[in-house]
Design an enzyme around this catalytic site. Structure first.
Site, mmCIF file in Angstrom:
data_model
loop_
_atom_site.group_PDB
_atom_site.id
_atom_site.type_symbol
_atom_site.label_atom_id
_atom_site.label_comp_id
_atom_site.label_asym_id
_atom_site.label_seq_id
_atom_site.Cartn_x
_atom_site.Cartn_y
_atom_site.Cartn_z
ATOM 1 N N SER A 18 39.838 47.116 31.025
ATOM 2 C CA SER A 18 40.485 48.350 30.544
ATOM 3 C C SER A 18 39.818 48.936 29.296
ATOM 4 O O SER A 18 39.582 50.147 29.241
ATOM 5 C CB SER A 18 41.976 48.104 30.276
ATOM 6 O OG SER A 18 42.626 47.876 31.499
ATOM 7 N N THR A 63 49.866 44.945 30.874
ATOM 8 C CA THR A 63 49.542 44.045 31.980
ATOM 9 C C THR A 63 50.386 42.782 31.859
ATOM 10 O O THR A 63 51.269 42.686 30.997
ATOM 11 C CB THR A 63 48.011 43.783 32.055
ATOM 12 O OG1 THR A 63 47.728 43.080 33.261
ATOM 13 C CG2 THR A 63 47.507 42.999 30.863
ATOM 14 N N LYS A 67 55.033 43.453 32.207
ATOM 15 C CA LYS A 67 55.375 44.673 32.952
ATOM 16 C C LYS A 67 56.879 44.844 33.151
ATOM 17 O O LYS A 67 57.393 45.955 33.074
ATOM 18 C CB LYS A 67 54.646 44.669 34.302
ATOM 19 C CG LYS A 67 53.133 44.869 34.160
ATOM 20 C CD LYS A 67 52.456 44.909 35.511
ATOM 21 C CE LYS A 67 51.039 45.463 35.361
ATOM 22 N NZ LYS A 67 50.416 45.752 36.661
ATOM 23 N N ASN A 88 53.118 49.793 33.856
ATOM 24 C CA ASN A 88 51.748 49.503 33.397
ATOM 25 C C ASN A 88 51.261 50.543 32.389
ATOM 26 O O ASN A 88 50.160 50.411 31.865
ATOM 27 C CB ASN A 88 50.762 49.380 34.573
ATOM 28 C CG ASN A 88 50.307 50.729 35.104
ATOM 29 O OD1 ASN A 88 51.012 51.728 34.958
ATOM 30 N ND2 ASN A 88 49.152 50.773 35.722
ATOM 31 N N ASP A 103 49.514 52.095 39.265
ATOM 32 C CA ASP A 103 48.664 51.333 40.199
ATOM 33 C C ASP A 103 48.709 51.918 41.613
ATOM 34 O O ASP A 103 47.673 52.098 42.255
ATOM 35 C CB ASP A 103 49.107 49.863 40.258
ATOM 36 C CG ASP A 103 48.615 49.057 39.072
ATOM 37 O OD1 ASP A 103 47.570 49.420 38.495
ATOM 38 O OD2 ASP A 103 49.276 48.076 38.708
ATOM 39 N N ALA A 128 52.055 40.190 48.832
ATOM 40 C CA ALA A 128 53.384 40.694 48.487
ATOM 41 C C ALA A 128 53.669 40.530 46.996
ATOM 42 O O ALA A 128 54.815 40.536 46.570
ATOM 43 C CB ALA A 128 54.435 39.967 49.310
ATOM 44 N N ALA A 131 50.479 43.727 42.951
ATOM 45 C CA ALA A 131 49.572 44.764 43.461
ATOM 46 C C ALA A 131 50.053 45.273 44.816
ATOM 47 O O ALA A 131 50.103 46.485 45.061
ATOM 48 C CB ALA A 131 48.159 44.202 43.574
ATOM 49 N N GLY A 240 37.814 47.294 45.289
ATOM 50 C CA GLY A 240 38.980 47.354 44.414
ATOM 51 C C GLY A 240 38.777 48.112 43.116
ATOM 52 O O GLY A 240 39.747 48.376 42.392
#
Ligand code: NAP
Length: 276
Positions: A18, A63, A67, A88, A103, A128, A131, A240
């Site tokens: 980041s 992060t 969160k 986020n 996200d 699951a 993300a 990604g």
């Protein structure tokens, strides 16, 4: 200091991309903004919001493991953050702190950049966790008509599937009939392409087919063994980094009010990854 400050809170933060991504965009835009990463201990996320108020920090990236705590501590939540109970991004609306979850929208934007529209599409999401949940929520909002969730732990898949009315828990053979297949698990992280085993593959590549869109949210390595296998089959592969860049771009839009240059952000992230 002069100028404005944005910051990341999480733990650990030392390997986060980041700072690299945000600083590249600030530099390219010529704005007087700085970005720093703070390692904040678990349970202190709400205290970090207090610091944001006291110090006048203009924007926050959030992060793990904060969160959920930050979602509970802001004054208001945007719809995705409310549905996910996860934040986020923190930005200011007057003197109020607003929590967002960028996200999922970043994922949709990364596909749009590749000319892929998810509206009306059949999508399989493998995973699951955090993300996957962001992706499922965003796919539902963006009009995917059939979202199948596959996950090692079935109970987690059932919970994630409640996030979109078009979502349900499926079986591996559902992968073959999907328009878009997304790996949102950790599988493939840190994998070595040359020495990859079946443990590094999100699903059996034989279930994939030419013409499918295959997305791997893992970005280290950028080309995972699963994505390489999909490529070899003639699928349209998406790595990604797109989601990572676009969720950050959506953060900056909330802080500064303008859309940053995502090409500059991606180039900076690729350079940082190449150094690892
Ligand atoms: P998470 O909340 O910990 O969820 C991990 C998921 O992976 C769970 O569904 C878990 O299944 C599954 N999983 C883990 N190890 C597995 C294994 N060996 N075999 C099968 N399934 C396994 O993590 P997350 O935050 O969702 O992150 C998942 C991945 O997405 C990571 O690689 C992360 O780097 C990546 N990510 C990318 C972006 C981006 O912008 N590109 C953003 C966020 C995350 P169980 O439910 O059975 O435990």
């Amino acid at each position: 200091m002069t100028g404005r400050l944005a910051a990341l809170i999480g733990s650990p933060v030392e390997h986060s991309l980041s700072p690299v991504i945000h600083r590249a965009a600030f530099d390219a835009a010529g704005v007087d903004w700085s970005y720093v990463a703070f390692d904040v201990a678990e349970g202190r996320g709400a205290d970090a919001l207090g610091a944001m108020r006291v110090l006048g920090i203009a924007g926050l990236s959030v992060t793990m493991p904060h969160k959920r705590d930050v979602a509970d501590a802001v004054e208001s939540l945007e719809p995705a953050a409310r549905a996910l109970k996860s934040v986020n991004t923190v930005s200011w609306d007057g003197d109020q702190l607003v929590g967002s979850s960028t996200d999922g929208a970043g994922f949709i934007a990364s596909l749009a950049e590749e000319g892929i529209d998810v509206a009306g599409s059949r999508v399989v999401v493998i995973g699951a966790g955090g993300a996957a949940r962001s992706v499922i929520d965003a796919l539902g909002r963006a009009g995917s008509t059939d979202i199948t969730v596959l996950n090692r732990t079935r109970r987690h898949a059932e919970l994630a599937a409640t996030l979109a009315s078009a979502a349900s828990v499926g079986i591996p053979s559902d992968v073959s009939r999907a328009d878009i297949v997304v790996n949102a698990t950790n599988v493939g992280m840190g994998a070595d392409l040359a020495g990859a085993t079946t443990d590094d593959l999100a699903c059996d590549p034989e279930l994939l087919r030419a013409g499918q869109v295959v997305v791997d949210l893992v970005y280290h390595p950028l080309r995972t063994p699963w994505l390489a296998a999909a490529d070899a089959l003639g699928a349209h592969t998406v790595d990604g980094l797109g989601m990572l860049i676009h969720q950050a771009a959506l953060q900056q839009e909330r802080w500064i009010g303008v859309r940053p240059d995502t090409r500059v952000m991606r180039a900076a992230a690729e350079a940082a990854l190449a150094d690892r």
